[in-house]
Scaffold this motif. Structure first.
Motif, PDB file in Angstrom:
ATOM      1  N   ASN A  18       1.034  -1.259   0.030  1.00 48.61           N
ATOM      2  CA  ASN A  18      -0.052   0.665  -0.116  1.00 48.61           C
ATOM      3  C   ASN A  18       0.877   1.615  -0.112  1.00 48.61           C
ATOM      4  O   ASN A  18       1.155   1.827   0.897  1.00 48.61           O
ATOM      5  CB  ASN A  18      -0.924   0.287   0.766  1.00 48.61           C
ATOM      6  N   PHE A  19       0.929   1.668  -1.219  1.00 46.01           N
ATOM      7  CA  PHE A  19       1.812   2.957  -1.173  1.00 46.01           C
ATOM      8  C   PHE A  19       1.231   3.638  -0.321  1.00 46.01           C
ATOM      9  O   PHE A  19       2.575   4.622   0.133  1.00 46.01           O
ATOM     10  CB  PHE A  19       1.364   3.416  -2.550  1.00 46.01           C
ATOM     11  N   THR A  20       0.019   4.068  -0.240  1.00 42.04           N
ATOM     12  CA  THR A  20      -0.426   5.725   0.552  1.00 42.04           C
ATOM     13  C   THR A  20       0.574   5.150   2.354  1.00 42.04           C
ATOM     14  O   THR A  20       0.889   6.362   3.015  1.00 42.04           O
ATOM     15  CB  THR A  20      -1.269   5.705   1.478  1.00 42.04           C
ATOM     16  N   ALA A  21       0.570   4.048   2.721  1.00 42.63           N
ATOM     17  CA  ALA A  21       0.992   3.582   3.945  1.00 42.63           C
ATOM     18  C   ALA A  21       2.184   3.602   3.890  1.00 42.63           C
ATOM     19  O   ALA A  21       2.623   4.092   5.137  1.00 42.63           O
ATOM     20  CB  ALA A  21       0.582   1.785   4.276  1.00 42.63           C
ATOM     21  N   LEU A  22       2.969   3.584   3.337  1.00 42.05           N
ATOM     22  CA  LEU A  22       4.178   3.286   3.099  1.00 42.05           C
ATOM     23  C   LEU A  22       5.255   4.345   3.685  1.00 42.05           C
ATOM     24  O   LEU A  22       5.690   4.667   3.932  1.00 42.05           O
ATOM     25  CB  LEU A  22       4.745   2.256   1.624  1.00 42.05           C
ATOM     26  N   VAL A  23       4.131   5.660   2.850  1.00 41.20           N
ATOM     27  CA  VAL A  23       4.624   6.607   2.276  1.00 41.20           C
ATOM     28  C   VAL A  23       4.622   7.534   3.942  1.00 41.20           C
ATOM     29  O   VAL A  23       5.175   7.969   4.418  1.00 41.20           O
ATOM     30  CB  VAL A  23       3.944   7.910   1.351  1.00 41.20           C
ATOM     31  N   GLY A  24       3.846   7.421   4.219  1.00 40.69           N
ATOM     32  CA  GLY A  24       2.510   7.703   5.936  1.00 40.69           C
ATOM     33  C   GLY A  24       4.278   7.241   6.723  1.00 40.69           C
ATOM     34  O   GLY A  24       3.977   7.656   7.162  1.00 40.69           O
ATOM     35  N   LEU A  25       3.935   6.333   6.968  1.00 42.16           N
ATOM     36  CA  LEU A  25       4.957   5.457   7.949  1.00 42.16           C
ATOM     37  C   LEU A  25       5.943   5.901   7.535  1.00 42.16           C
ATOM     38  O   LEU A  25       7.114   6.522   8.971  1.00 42.16           O
ATOM     39  CB  LEU A  25       4.474   3.790   7.708  1.00 42.16           C
ATOM     40  N   GLY A  26       6.622   5.859   6.454  1.00 38.92           N
ATOM     41  CA  GLY A  26       8.144   6.079   6.935  1.00 38.92           C
ATOM     42  C   GLY A  26       8.262   7.644   6.649  1.00 38.92           C
ATOM     43  O   GLY A  26       9.201   8.144   7.251  1.00 38.92           O
ATOM     44  N   THR A  27       7.320   8.226   6.527  1.00 36.60           N
ATOM     45  CA  THR A  27       7.441  10.390   6.691  1.00 36.60           C
ATOM     46  C   THR A  27       7.891  10.403   8.124  1.00 36.60           C
ATOM     47  O   THR A  27       7.865  11.112   8.409  1.00 36.60           O
ATOM     48  CB  THR A  27       6.360  10.853   5.872  1.00 36.60           C
ATOM     49  N   ILE A  28       6.785   9.941   8.693  1.00 38.17           N
ATOM     50  CA  ILE A  28       6.272   9.549  10.600  1.00 38.17           C
ATOM     51  C   ILE A  28       7.978   9.406  10.798  1.00 38.17           C
ATOM     52  O   ILE A  28       8.413  10.058  11.619  1.00 38.17           O
ATOM     53  CB  ILE A  28       5.244   8.709  11.214  1.00 38.17           C
ATOM     54  N   LEU A  29       8.279   8.173   9.927  1.00 40.34           N
ATOM     55  CA  LEU A  29       9.358   7.838  10.820  1.00 40.34           C
ATOM     56  C   LEU A  29      10.669   8.856  10.804  1.00 40.34           C
ATOM     57  O   LEU A  29      11.444   8.781  11.866  1.00 40.34           O
ATOM     58  CB  LEU A  29       9.924   6.032  10.088  1.00 40.34           C
ATOM     59  N   THR A  30      10.874   9.065   9.846  1.00 38.70           N
ATOM     60  CA  THR A  30      11.636  10.788   8.608  1.00 38.70           C
ATOM     61  C   THR A  30      11.797  11.862  10.570  1.00 38.70           C
ATOM     62  O   THR A  30      11.959  12.413  10.974  1.00 38.70           O
ATOM     63  CB  THR A  30      12.149  10.847   8.120  1.00 38.70           C
ATOM     64  N   GLU A  31      10.811  11.900  10.607  1.00 43.35           N
ATOM     65  CA  GLU A  31      10.156  12.923  11.593  1.00 43.35           C
ATOM     66  C   GLU A  31      10.786  13.051  12.992  1.00 43.35           C
ATOM     67  O   GLU A  31      11.377  13.673  13.517  1.00 43.35           O
ATOM     68  CB  GLU A  31       8.796  13.280  11.522  1.00 43.35           C
ATOM     69  N   THR A  32      10.955  11.790  13.120  1.00 43.46           N
ATOM     70  CA  THR A  32      10.626  11.441  14.847  1.00 43.46           C
ATOM     71  C   THR A  32      12.255  10.427  14.602  1.00 43.46           C
ATOM     72  O   THR A  32      12.865  10.037  15.729  1.00 43.46           O
ATOM     73  CB  THR A  32      10.125  10.295  15.361  1.00 43.46           C
ATOM     74  N   ARG A  33      13.350  11.033  13.755  1.00 42.29           N
ATOM     75  CA  ARG A  33      14.009  10.795  13.398  1.00 42.29           C
ATOM     76  C   ARG A  33      15.213   9.429  13.354  1.00 42.29           C
ATOM     77  O   ARG A  33      16.059   8.983  14.201  1.00 42.29           O
ATOM     78  CB  ARG A  33      15.036  11.392  14.552  1.00 42.29           C
ATOM     79  N   GLU A  34      13.780   8.383  13.356  1.00 45.15           N
ATOM     80  CA  GLU A  34      13.919   6.875  13.258  1.00 45.15           C
ATOM     81  C   GLU A  34      14.387   6.593  11.352  1.00 45.15           C
ATOM     82  O   GLU A  34      13.567   5.563  11.149  1.00 45.15           O
ATOM     83  CB  GLU A  34      13.117   6.421  13.625  1.00 45.15           C
ATOM     84  N   TYR A  35      15.579   6.978  10.756  1.00 51.72           N
ATOM     85  CA  TYR A  35      15.937   7.267   9.539  1.00 51.72           C
ATOM     86  C   TYR A  35      16.193   5.551   9.014  1.00 51.72           C
ATOM     87  O   TYR A  35      15.503   5.428   8.769  1.00 51.72           O
ATOM     88  CB  TYR A  35      16.964   7.863   9.793  1.00 51.72           C
ATOM     89  N   GLU A  36      16.873   4.687  10.077  1.00 48.79           N
ATOM     90  CA  GLU A  36      17.028   3.484   9.437  1.00 48.79           C
ATOM     91  C   GLU A  36      15.740   2.674   8.767  1.00 48.79           C
ATOM     92  O   GLU A  36      15.553   1.988   8.262  1.00 48.79           O
ATOM     93  CB  GLU A  36      17.671   2.519  10.707  1.00 48.79           C
ATOM     94  N   GLN A  37      14.640   3.041  10.287  1.00 44.92           N
ATOM     95  CA  GLN A  37      13.640   2.481   9.456  1.00 44.92           C
ATOM     96  C   GLN A  37      12.553   2.351   8.502  1.00 44.92           C
ATOM     97  O   GLN A  37      11.814   2.419   7.461  1.00 44.92           O
ATOM     98  CB  GLN A  37      13.065   2.196  11.182  1.00 44.92           C
ATOM     99  N   ALA A  38      12.729   3.938   9.133  1.00 42.53           N
ATOM    100  CA  ALA A  38      12.365   5.319   7.648  1.00 42.53           C
ATOM    101  C   ALA A  38      12.290   4.638   6.524  1.00 42.53           C
ATOM    102  O   ALA A  38      12.128   4.536   5.176  1.00 42.53           O
ATOM    103  CB  ALA A  38      12.165   7.037   7.819  1.00 42.53           C
TER     104      ALA A  38
END
Length: 208
Positions: A18-38
């Motif tokens: 699911n593209f929207t879910a992947l982008v949404g979660l990746g963006t949130i993880l970037t904002e919380t500085r969890e870059y490896e997971q993002a």
């Protein structure tokens, strides 16, 4: 954000591509500085829609934070520059930061210059433009555009210190003088202005 991330994770379990879910979660993880997971989620989204600006920007940003500038640069070169000025400025700033990480101050300066043209009131972008220009260790600092209007005394002082540290004493003098106009009693500005005058070869002004 936590609730959104939980919902995106649930959506990905139900529909892994699911593209929207992947982008949404990746963006949130970037904002919380969890870059490896993002990066993991954003790379999956990118593989589904290579060239998508939001995915590419967040992926390049995460890769840059993980000290993987070559990979970030590769992603950025595949993105089209957005039409709106604010987003385009963000794109050029990220591109410049990646260029700096790769040791390419020439391209970094060009990208910071483009970002500043789109956002001419941004002190942060101007400061970065000055830094990258001075890093080239040539005389191109003399062709820098004017700084944003309405700068505070502390902002002029910061620019003065940066120019002085790069040996651009005439520019340092201008900013220390402006600092003193705004804060006439500033001993730090007086002292650094004297040093800048000395560096610029104006010994009499420095003594005064």
């Amino acid at each position: 954000s936590a609730e959104a991330a939980a919902n995106f994770r649930h959506a990905i379990k139900e529909e892994p591509r699911n593209f929207t879910a992947l982008v949404g979660l990746g963006t949130i993880l970037t904002e919380t500085r969890e870059y490896e997971q993002a990066v993991g989620y954003l790379q999956r989204a990118w593989s589904g829609r290579p060239g998508d600006f939001q995915v590419g920007y967040e992926l390049a940003r995460s890769l840059s934070e993980l000290k993987r500038p070559s990979e970030a640069h590769s992603i950025l070169t595949k993105l089209a520059v957005p039409q709106d000025n604010a987003t385009a400025a963000k794109f050029y700033v990220l591109s410049a930061r990646v260029d700096e990480e790769l040791g390419d101050n020439q391209d970094a300066t060009g990208n910071y210059h483009r970002a500043y043209e789109l956002s001419p009131q941004s002190f942060e972008i101007y400061l970065a433009l000055v830094r990258s220009t001075l890093a080239k260790q040539d005389s191109s600092w003399g062709q820098l555009p004017a700084p944003p209007t309405g700068l505070s005394a502390s902002q002029h002082f910061a620019l003065g210190l940066m120019f002085a540290s790069g040996g651009a004493y005439p520019m340092a003098v201008l900013h220390f003088e402006r600092t003193l106009q705004l804060e006439p009693a500033s001993q730090s500005a007086i002292y650094n202005l004297a040093l800048a005058y000395k560096g610029a070869g104006n010994a009499r002004a420095a003594i005064d």
